[in-house]
Write a protein that holds these residues in place. Structure first.
Motif, short mmCIF file in Angstrom:
data_model
loop_
_atom_site.label_atom_id
_atom_site.label_comp_id
_atom_site.label_asym_id
_atom_site.label_seq_id
_atom_site.Cartn_x
_atom_site.Cartn_y
_atom_site.Cartn_z
N MET A 147 -79.96 -68.51 55.50
CA MET A 147 -80.61 -68.22 56.76
C MET A 147 -81.12 -66.75 56.80
O MET A 147 -80.66 -66.03 56.10
CB MET A 147 -79.49 -68.36 57.90
CG MET A 147 -79.12 -69.60 58.18
SD MET A 147 -80.10 -70.83 58.78
CE MET A 147 -80.01 -70.30 60.56
N VAL A 154 -82.34 -73.09 61.64
CA VAL A 154 -83.48 -73.53 61.05
C VAL A 154 -84.23 -74.51 61.82
O VAL A 154 -83.75 -75.38 62.26
CB VAL A 154 -83.26 -74.26 59.59
CG1 VAL A 154 -84.33 -74.99 58.84
CG2 VAL A 154 -82.77 -73.19 58.67
N LEU A 307 -85.40 -69.58 57.56
CA LEU A 307 -84.79 -69.31 56.25
C LEU A 307 -84.96 -67.94 55.77
O LEU A 307 -86.00 -67.28 56.04
CB LEU A 307 -85.17 -70.36 55.41
CG LEU A 307 -85.13 -71.79 55.30
CD1 LEU A 307 -85.93 -72.60 54.76
CD2 LEU A 307 -83.53 -72.01 55.24
#
Length: 342
Positions: A147, A154, A307
């Motif tokens: 992440m 996400v 991400l």
């Protein structure tokens, strides 16, 4: 109508001297190969096609191309990088019950191998999903790439571009979440909205104006679903006071200036929103498809956000042109941050 360049057009106009590298985990799929070659020929990226060596080379040959000069072929089973990728995967997942044998097995799979190329700096981003499911693509990305700092989750979005003959007031917009998060709670809606604001800046080159959508505008209806959108807006204002956002708004109040002025007078967002935050996946998925099929808008996505480094998912019904556009999106994401802005 406000003209907005597509991701591919943006990159053609801004192509850097050093090309970014994008890894494609499905290097035997003819659409992926054709789309990757088009991106390379357009001068926006070098590409790595991943899969069994002979099969990828055959797919390239079918397109009248071969490896070399910015088009590389990596076979995860025989690549000299696989051992180091397996060791890295073991360190990442050993607390989840993954032993060294399972780590090697994972590193030989195209999705994990592609994500490792990104994690360890061999590629700028990765694209998959023409063959694999969204769940597989997202899982590999989260497990390997991880992440972004500050990202709560996400999520995904679609870039929506109006047709050339669109009426006055039509504009490019970002719709989220239309492909991944089924029923976000207010805090999750805030994470989605924050990431979407950053994505709008990076990909649409606009100052984001976010609308938290509902079937109600400013209390015109009473229901827990309306309360969710209103609470999300309140939390968003607290966390991101410098970003323009309004809600709860019906779509017409968010999109049409005259309706926005009447239903939410004095709002800097109503009637001008360019980032639409949907209350759930039902609304988002239906909304983008109606905009695409009845409104004639072009839809690029779903694009992943949140991400640490870019990894994107293709529809299994994608075209070669879709692949090229998602490669362009991936490169633009890498030029900034993929997490929320504050």
């Amino acid at each position: 109508m406000t003209q907005t360049l597509s991701p591919l057009e943006l990159l053609k106009a801004e192509a850097p001297a050093a090309r970014p590298v994008v890894a494609l985990s499905e290097g035997t799929d003819p659409r992926v190969v054709a789309g990757a070659l088009a991106a390379h020929q357009a001068g926006i990226a070098d590409v790595i096609l991943i899969g069994p060596q002979a099969e990828v080379e055959a797919a390239l040959q079918a397109e009248g191309a071969s490896a070399g000069n910015g088009v590389a072929v990596h076979d995860p089973v025989s690549s000299e990088l696989t051992a180091s990728f397996a060791a890295e995967y073991y360190e990442l997942r050993k607390n989840k019950g993954v032993d060294q044998a399972k780590a090697r097995e994972a590193a030989e799979t195209p999705l994990v191998y592609a994500a490792m190329l990104v994690r360890l700096g061999h590629a700028t981003g990765t694209v998959g999903g023409a063959v694999h499911t969204t769940g597989d693509v997202v899982r590999s990305a989260i497990q390997v790439i991880g992440m972004a700092p500050g990202a709560g989750m996400v999520s995904s979005f679609f870039l929506m571009y109006p047709p050339e003959n669109a009426p006055e007031g039509a504009r490019a917009m970002l719709y989220s979440d239309c492909g991944l998060v089924i029923d976000p709670n207010p805090a999750e809606m805030v994470s989605i909205a924050a990431a979407s604001a950053q994505s709008a800046r990076a990909l649409l080159r606009v100052e984001p104006k976010l609308a938290f959508l509902s079937f109600s505008t400013k209390g015109s209806a009473k229901h827990p679903a309306v309360d969710k959108a209103a609470e999300a807006l309140s939390l968003f204002h607290d966390a991101y006071p410098d970003l323009q956002a309004d809600g709860e708004l019906q779509f017409d109040a968010a999109f049409v200036p005259s309706v926005g002025e009447r239903k939410s007078p004095g709002s800097s967002v109503a009637g001008q929103a360019n980032v639409m935050i949907f209350p759930n996946l039902d609304a988002g998925n239906i909304g983008y498809k109606i905009t695409q099929r009845l409104g004639g808008y072009s839809a690029i996505g779903p694009v992943l956000q949140g991400l640490a480094k870019p990894a994107n998912d293709l529809s299994r019904g994608c075209s070669a042109e879709d692949v090229t556009q998602i490669i362009a999106v991936t490169i633009l994401q890498a030029s900034g941050t993929n997490g929320p802005s504050s």
